[in-house]
Design an enzyme around this catalytic site. Structure first.
Site, PDB file in Angstrom:
ATOM      1  CG  ASN A 114      -1.705   1.236   1.412  1.00  0.00           C
ATOM      2  OD1 ASN A 114      -1.809   2.032   0.479  1.00  0.00           O
ATOM      3  ND2 ASN A 114      -2.281   1.423   2.592  1.00  0.00           N
ATOM      4  CD1 TRP A 115       3.867   1.187  -2.327  1.00  0.00           C
ATOM      5  CD2 TRP A 115       3.925   2.007  -4.408  1.00  0.00           C
ATOM      6  NE1 TRP A 115       4.746   0.428  -3.049  1.00  0.00           N
ATOM      7  CE2 TRP A 115       4.802   0.908  -4.340  1.00  0.00           C
ATOM      8  CE3 TRP A 115       3.791   2.673  -5.620  1.00  0.00           C
ATOM      9  CZ2 TRP A 115       5.535   0.461  -5.437  1.00  0.00           C
ATOM     10  CZ3 TRP A 115       4.517   2.242  -6.716  1.00  0.00           C
ATOM     11  CH2 TRP A 115       5.376   1.147  -6.615  1.00  0.00           C
ATOM     12  CE  LYS A 116      -0.078   3.521   4.651  1.00  0.00           C
ATOM     13  NZ  LYS A 116      -0.130   3.691   6.087  1.00  0.00           N
TER      14      LYS A 116
ATOM     15  CG  HIS B 291      -5.899   1.993   5.026  1.00  0.00           C
ATOM     16  ND1 HIS B 291      -5.504   2.949   5.937  1.00  0.00           N
ATOM     17  CD2 HIS B 291      -4.847   1.139   4.900  1.00  0.00           C
ATOM     18  CE1 HIS B 291      -4.261   2.677   6.333  1.00  0.00           C
ATOM     19  NE2 HIS B 291      -3.849   1.578   5.722  1.00  0.00           N
TER      20      HIS B 291
ATOM     21  CD  GLU C 252      -3.503  -2.290   7.481  1.00  0.00           C
ATOM     22  OE1 GLU C 252      -2.400  -2.549   7.028  1.00  0.00           O
ATOM     23  OE2 GLU C 252      -4.127  -1.257   7.210  1.00  0.00           O
TER      24      GLU C 252
ATOM     25  N   GLY D   9       2.389   2.511  10.608  1.00  0.00           N
ATOM     26  CA  GLY D   9       3.371   3.574  10.394  1.00  0.00           C
ATOM     27  C   GLY D   9       4.168   3.966  11.625  1.00  0.00           C
TER      28      GLY D   9
ATOM     29  CB  SER E 133       5.115  -1.557  12.087  1.00  0.00           C
ATOM     30  OG  SER E 133       4.740  -0.211  12.306  1.00  0.00           O
TER      31      SER E 133
ATOM     32  N   GLY F 269       2.809  -1.067   4.293  1.00  0.00           N
ATOM     33  CA  GLY F 269       2.885   0.324   3.851  1.00  0.00           C
ATOM     34  C   GLY F 269       4.334   0.734   3.648  1.00  0.00           C
ATOM     35  N   GLY F 270       4.901   1.417   4.631  1.00  0.00           N
ATOM     36  CA  GLY F 270       6.241   1.999   4.531  1.00  0.00           C
ATOM     37  C   GLY F 270       7.289   1.092   3.910  1.00  0.00           C
TER      38      GLY F 270
END
Ligand code: PGA
Length: 226
Positions: free
Chosen positions: A7-9, A92, A149, A155, A187, A208-209
């Site tokens: 998920n690159w947001k 999300h 999540e 994050g 995370s 994500g990150g």
């Protein structure tokens, strides 16, 4: 089947996104369903590149309109993206929190996805996971993936305790008659992914990150090699 979802947001320029993708040229088959969800405007081009470079990736959109085609300014209907994506992230926690999405809207988004043959990845969090899952009719739920999540793990660099994740995921699985794959997100990195994705805990990870760094992503894919 296991799933690894990026998920690159609202990060990454188009150039950086294509550069990331290009590093996977020649990668060959993977032992996990790899899904990349870039920002919406890049989907069409990324879809072309995935085909051209024969990458073993599916694409997903990060959100979808709860409405069909129509007078809904700014909305992206499932029908508009269905040729480019196989999956859609819906509900999300950032959408629920900053865009005030309700359980019902998320359920409507699930319907829209399914009508366009897009597989919804429904995100749920604590303490509302049970209600968020219950808002989706069983018949639809069985065609979804669910991603658990926990809010304070997203994050922050502080993932959930795998034992706790296991408990919650077990509860979610029961709600769906154990028929729906449940992923963990929050995370996740190459260093901790195997604590969360294994027979005991979950069917995959929503990342994500760490998914935005190609080297990290490659290492996470490798974890699934048999
Ligand atoms: P994170 O994000 O991996 O950066 O914690 C996960 C997500 O928001 O889906």
């Amino acid at each position: 089947m296991n799933y690894l979802v990026a998920n690159w947001k609202s990060f990454k320029s188009l150039d950086k996104s294509l550069g990331w993708l290009e590093t996977f040229k020649g990668m060959g088959k993977t032992d996990v369903e790899v899904v990349v969800c870039p920002p919406f405007p890049y989907l069409r081009l990324m879809n072309e590149k995935v085909d051209e470079w024969r990458l073993p990736f599916s694409l997903g959109v990060q959100d979808i309109s709860p409405f069909p085609f129509g007078a809904y300014t700014g909305a992206i209907a499932a029908e508009m993206v269905k040729d480019w994506v196989k999956y859609a992230i819906v509900g999300h926690s950032e959408r629920r929190r900053y865009f005030h999405e309700t359980h019902q809207e998320v359920a409507n988004k699930v319907d829209m996805c399914l009508e366009s043959e897009i597989i919804p990845i429904v995100c749920v969090d604590e303490p509302y996971a049970t209600q968020q899952v219950a808002a989706i009719p069983q018949k639809s739920l069985k065609k979804c993936l669910i991603a658990y999540e926990p809010l304070d793990a997203i994050g922050t660099g502080a993932p959930d305790d795998p034992e706790h994740a296991k408990e919650v995921i077990k509860r979610i699985r029961l709600k769906s008659d154990n028929e729906v794959p449940v992923l963990y997100g929050g995370s996740v990195t190459s260093a901790n992914i195997s604590e969360f994705v294994n027979d005991e805990v979950s069917d995959g990870a929503l990342v994500g990150g760490a998914s935005m760094r190609a080297d990290e992503w490659r290492m996470m894919i490798e974890v699934f090699r048999r």
